[in-house]
Design a protein around this motif. Structure first.
Motif, short mmCIF file in Angstrom:
data_model
loop_
_atom_site.label_atom_id
_atom_site.label_comp_id
_atom_site.label_asym_id
_atom_site.label_seq_id
_atom_site.Cartn_x
_atom_site.Cartn_y
_atom_site.Cartn_z
N UNK A 85 0.82 -1.22 0.00
CA UNK A 85 0.00 0.00 0.00
C UNK A 85 0.85 1.27 0.00
N UNK A 86 2.03 1.21 0.58
CA UNK A 86 2.92 2.39 0.58
C UNK A 86 3.38 2.68 -0.84
N UNK A 87 3.79 1.63 -1.56
CA UNK A 87 4.25 1.81 -2.94
C UNK A 87 3.14 2.37 -3.82
N UNK A 88 1.96 1.78 -3.73
CA UNK A 88 0.85 2.26 -4.55
C UNK A 88 0.37 3.64 -4.10
N UNK A 89 0.43 3.89 -2.80
CA UNK A 89 0.01 5.19 -2.30
C UNK A 89 0.94 6.30 -2.75
N UNK A 90 2.24 6.01 -2.82
CA UNK A 90 3.22 7.03 -3.20
C UNK A 90 3.25 7.22 -4.72
N UNK A 91 3.17 6.11 -5.46
CA UNK A 91 3.37 6.17 -6.91
C UNK A 91 2.09 6.37 -7.71
N UNK A 92 0.93 6.16 -7.10
CA UNK A 92 -0.32 6.31 -7.82
C UNK A 92 -0.97 7.63 -7.44
N UNK A 93 -1.02 8.55 -8.38
CA UNK A 93 -1.47 9.90 -8.10
C UNK A 93 -2.89 9.95 -7.58
N UNK A 94 -3.79 9.15 -8.16
CA UNK A 94 -5.19 9.20 -7.74
C UNK A 94 -5.35 8.80 -6.27
N UNK A 95 -4.64 7.76 -5.85
CA UNK A 95 -4.72 7.32 -4.46
C UNK A 95 -4.07 8.35 -3.55
N UNK A 96 -2.93 8.87 -3.98
CA UNK A 96 -2.22 9.86 -3.16
C UNK A 96 -3.05 11.12 -2.98
N UNK A 97 -3.67 11.60 -4.05
CA UNK A 97 -4.48 12.82 -3.96
C UNK A 97 -5.70 12.61 -3.06
N UNK A 98 -6.34 11.45 -3.20
CA UNK A 98 -7.53 11.17 -2.37
C UNK A 98 -7.14 11.08 -0.90
N UNK A 99 -6.00 10.46 -0.62
CA UNK A 99 -5.55 10.34 0.77
C UNK A 99 -5.23 11.71 1.35
N UNK A 100 -4.59 12.56 0.54
CA UNK A 100 -4.26 13.91 1.02
C UNK A 100 -5.53 14.71 1.29
N UNK A 101 -6.55 14.54 0.45
CA UNK A 101 -7.80 15.25 0.67
C UNK A 101 -8.48 14.79 1.96
N UNK A 102 -8.41 13.49 2.22
CA UNK A 102 -8.99 12.98 3.46
C UNK A 102 -8.28 13.56 4.67
N UNK A 103 -6.93 13.59 4.60
CA UNK A 103 -6.15 14.09 5.74
C UNK A 103 -6.40 15.57 5.96
N UNK A 104 -6.36 16.38 4.88
CA UNK A 104 -6.54 17.82 5.02
C UNK A 104 -7.96 18.15 5.45
N UNK A 105 -8.94 17.37 4.99
CA UNK A 105 -10.34 17.61 5.38
C UNK A 105 -10.52 17.37 6.87
N UNK A 106 -9.86 16.32 7.37
CA UNK A 106 -9.99 16.05 8.81
C UNK A 106 -9.28 17.11 9.65
N UNK A 107 -8.15 17.59 9.09
CA UNK A 107 -7.41 18.62 9.85
C UNK A 107 -8.20 19.92 9.95
N UNK A 108 -8.98 20.19 8.89
CA UNK A 108 -9.76 21.43 8.92
C UNK A 108 -11.08 21.25 9.64
#
Length: 315
Positions: free
Chosen positions: A292-315
């Motif tokens: 999951x780390x490899x796919x999370x780092x190298x796959x833009x769609x998964x990385x972007x979705x994960x970042x949106x989840x993290x930033x949404x929770x932070x806000x």
């Protein structure tokens, strides 16, 4: 419970798992990285499943196969690690005979499932790159489901004879398994009978499955590379190849230590037992943790979705 080395029994009620023989005093320290890797594997693969489910743009064959891989990694690691940690932490070495065979089946069945998923993912990349206009018509949701079912059925049919053979052998030498889990040959070697059928079948199974799947993957990537090198610009070639990079990395992470562990168990008589057992455990922990780390780092769609989840929770 006392450990029996000479008791005669043909159907043992339980086995005794030693953990990592020779490193008993270090079990607690070994459990720390084991537990950490298992926790990362659980979190990472669960995150992959959650992200793909919640993001409609990821409802594509590539990500469906990635979800199958995540489920397989969760089953593989969970079939082994909790019992190993109970040995390391609580000295809980006893395992019921039927539970041992069940663990053996899940371990080896889902190892073969993982091989099959790699082939399916290679086929997906082949169609996507070599026949992009036909990708959506060739790999429909129904076809993806049938591929997943075929991979499961193939694994179950191939691995079940190993368990049935192990079940029918008479065990009259010892019930002590020098391992942290019920690996096929570690159990069969305890039998007081001619177990060449189990040994030959297990060896033939892994060689045939590995060879067949590696050939299919190699054929797929040979065609993919031919298409990539025919592209007109370097940027186009690099961008296309990057779509396969994660898959290639995951294959290497799984195949290399798996083959090392398998052949060491049968032919590496000069390799210390504790090294072999450590490698066998690491082989079941590192790929589920890194995939999951490899796919999370190298796959833009998964990385972007994960970042949106993290930033949404932070806000």
């Amino acid at each position: 419970m006392s450990i029996s080395n000479t008791t005669n029994f043909t159907n043992p009620s339980d086995f005794i798992l030693l953990g990592i023989p020779g490193l008993e005093t270090a079990h607690v320290w070994i459990s720390i990285p084991f537990c950490a890797m298992y926790a990362i594997a659980l979190l990472g693969n669960s995150a992959i499943l959650f992200i793909v489910k919640k993001e409609p743009s990821l409802h594509e064959p590539m990500y469906y196969f990635l979800c199958m891989l995540a489920v397989t990694d969760l089953v593989l690691s969970t079939s082994v690690v909790p019992k190993a940690l109970s040995i390391f932490w609580f000295n809980s070495r006893q395992i019921d005979f039927s539970a041992c065979l069940t663990q053996m089946f899940f371990l080896h069945c889902f190892s073969v499932v993982e091989y099959g998923i790699f082939v399916a993912m290679a086929f997906d990349r082949y169609v996507a790159i070599c026949h992009p206009l036909r990708h959506s018509t060739v790999l429909t949701n129904l076809v993806v489901a049938k591929i997943g079912l075929a991979v499961m059925l193939r694994s179950g049919v191939l691995v079940l004879p190993c368990v049935l053979l192990a079940q029918q052998w008479p065990y009259c030498r010892t019930n002590v398994i020098p391992h942290s889990y019920c690996e096929h040959m570690a159990v069969v070697n305890l039998a007081c009978a001619d177990t060449r059928a189990s040994s030959y079948y297990g060896l033939s199974l892994i060689i045939l499955v590995t060879a067949m799947d590696m050939v299919l993957i190699a054929v797929s990537y040979t065609q993919i590379l031919r298409v990539i090198y025919s592209l007109p610009t370097k940027d186009a070639r690099l961008k296309t190849f990057e779509t396969c990079g994660s898959h290639i990395a995951v294959i290497l992470i799984f195949y290399i230590p798996a083959l090392f562990s398998f052949f060491t168990h049968r032919f590496g008589r000069n390799v210390p037992l504790h090294i072999h057992i450590l490698m066998a455990n690491v082989n079941l922990l590192v790929p589920p943790m890194l995939n999951p780390i490899i796919y999370g780092v190298r796959t833009r769609q998964i990385r972007d979705r994960l970042l949106r989840l993290i930033t949404h929770r932070d806000t």
